[in-house]
Design an enzyme around this catalytic site. Structure first.
Site: not given
Ligand SMILES: N[C@H](CCC[C@H](N)C(=O)O)C(=O)O
Length: 291
Positions: A73, A168, A217, A226, A229
């Site tokens: 994250c 991703h 997400e 993200c 991301g």
């Molecule tokens: N918001 C996060 C990523 C969360 C990832 C999560 N949603 C997953 O299941 O991989 C970021 O800032 O990188």
């Protein structure tokens, strides 16, 4: 249980300090679901735990709104760095954080007085590009999913698969700010090509130094930002010849901008802000634990 709520460009999580709070690991997922709920809980994109590590200054785990655990994250790492420094837990401007997706290296950027973390640069490590590393199906496991066709609701898209520890699917579109993220995102998240689901990024290269970016997400749906991301989007932009390796790219997310660079050393670097929202006490099931 004490908590802090923090955000990185509006991507907000409930932060739990495991040095202070004893919770059993099996409680993490249901607790994340409970605290994330905006009606019966605190309201957030998920929950992040911070605690001791045998190999780093701290260990971070991230749980989505639905209780599923992400491997990394980016926005969370910046907030963890700020939390650990300003609480005096890890009073260092350079520190390491262990995640399921690998060891992350943080550099804190302080204010004049040296008591407030304003921005954080994170070395997010190397992207993982083989299908088997996301995972994603539909081709040779040891090859990249580069502009791989995928059909969703009668529409054809092409995605590029990039893992930053978490998976991703990056889709380049004509105008990311106008795409129907809520309509298309969940269908891609749950598409059978992704055995462990996937985070979905819709991206437009405005030029070779700027991306427009929207995200659905895995486990949390639409978020304001993200970090992993944004890193995946820049890597996919280089792989598809829209961006230059080694150059800093500004990624325009709903919640603001991140600076991302996929360096010639193979590592992806992310720089951006981190902010406190509040601290409080979680009273759990209706507060029966008061007093
Ligand atoms: N918001 C996060 C990523 C969360 C990832 C999560 N949603 C997953 O299941 O991989 C970021 O800032 O990188």
């Amino acid at each position: 249980m004490k908590f802090a709520k923090m955000h990185g460009l509006g991507n907000n999580y409930i932060y739990v300090n495991l040095w202070d709070t004893l919770i059993e690991e099996k409680e993490f997922a249901p607790l994340a679901v409970a605290v994330s709920n905006v009606n019966t809980g605190i309201g957030s994109d998920g929950m992040i735990t911070m605690g001791p590590s045998h190999i780093a200054d701290a260990r971070m785990r991230i749980f989505n709104e639905d209780g599923s655990e992400g491997e990394n994250c980016g926005n969370g790492l910046r907030c963890v760095g700020k939390y650990l420094y300003e609480k005096g837990i890890v009073p260092k401007e350079r520190l390491t954080v262990e995640t399921k997706g690998g060891l992350m290296y943080l550099e804190l950027h302080l204010n004049e007085a040296g008591d407030v973390v304003e921005e954080v640069t994170v070395d997010m490590g190397e992207p993982r590009l083989r299908r088997e590393q996301l995972p994603v199906l539909g081709g040779a496991p040891d090859e990249q999913a580069l502009l791989q066709p995928i059909e969703v609701g009668g529409e054809m898209f092409q995605f590029t698969g990039v893992s930053m520890g978490n998976p991703h699917a990056v889709i380049f579109v004509d105008d990311a700010t106008k795409i129907d993220v809520a309509g298309i995102g969940p269908k891609l998240e749950h598409h059978p090509l992704f055995p462990e689901r996937v985070n979905v990024e819709f991206v437009t290269a405005k030029n070779d130094r700027e991306l427009d970016f929207r995200v659905w997400e895995r486990g949390s749906g639409i978020t304001m930002a993200c970090g992993t991301g944004a890193c995946a989007a820049v890597v996919a932009g280089v792989l598809t010849n829209r961006l230059q390796r080694g150059e800093t790219v500004v990624v325009h997310l709903l919640g603001g901008d991140l600076s991302i660079r996929w360096g010639h050393d193979g590592h992806v670097y992310m720089r951006g802000p981190a902010a406190w929202i509040c601290e409080g006490e979680w009273l759990g099931d209706g507060g029966s634990k008061r007093g």
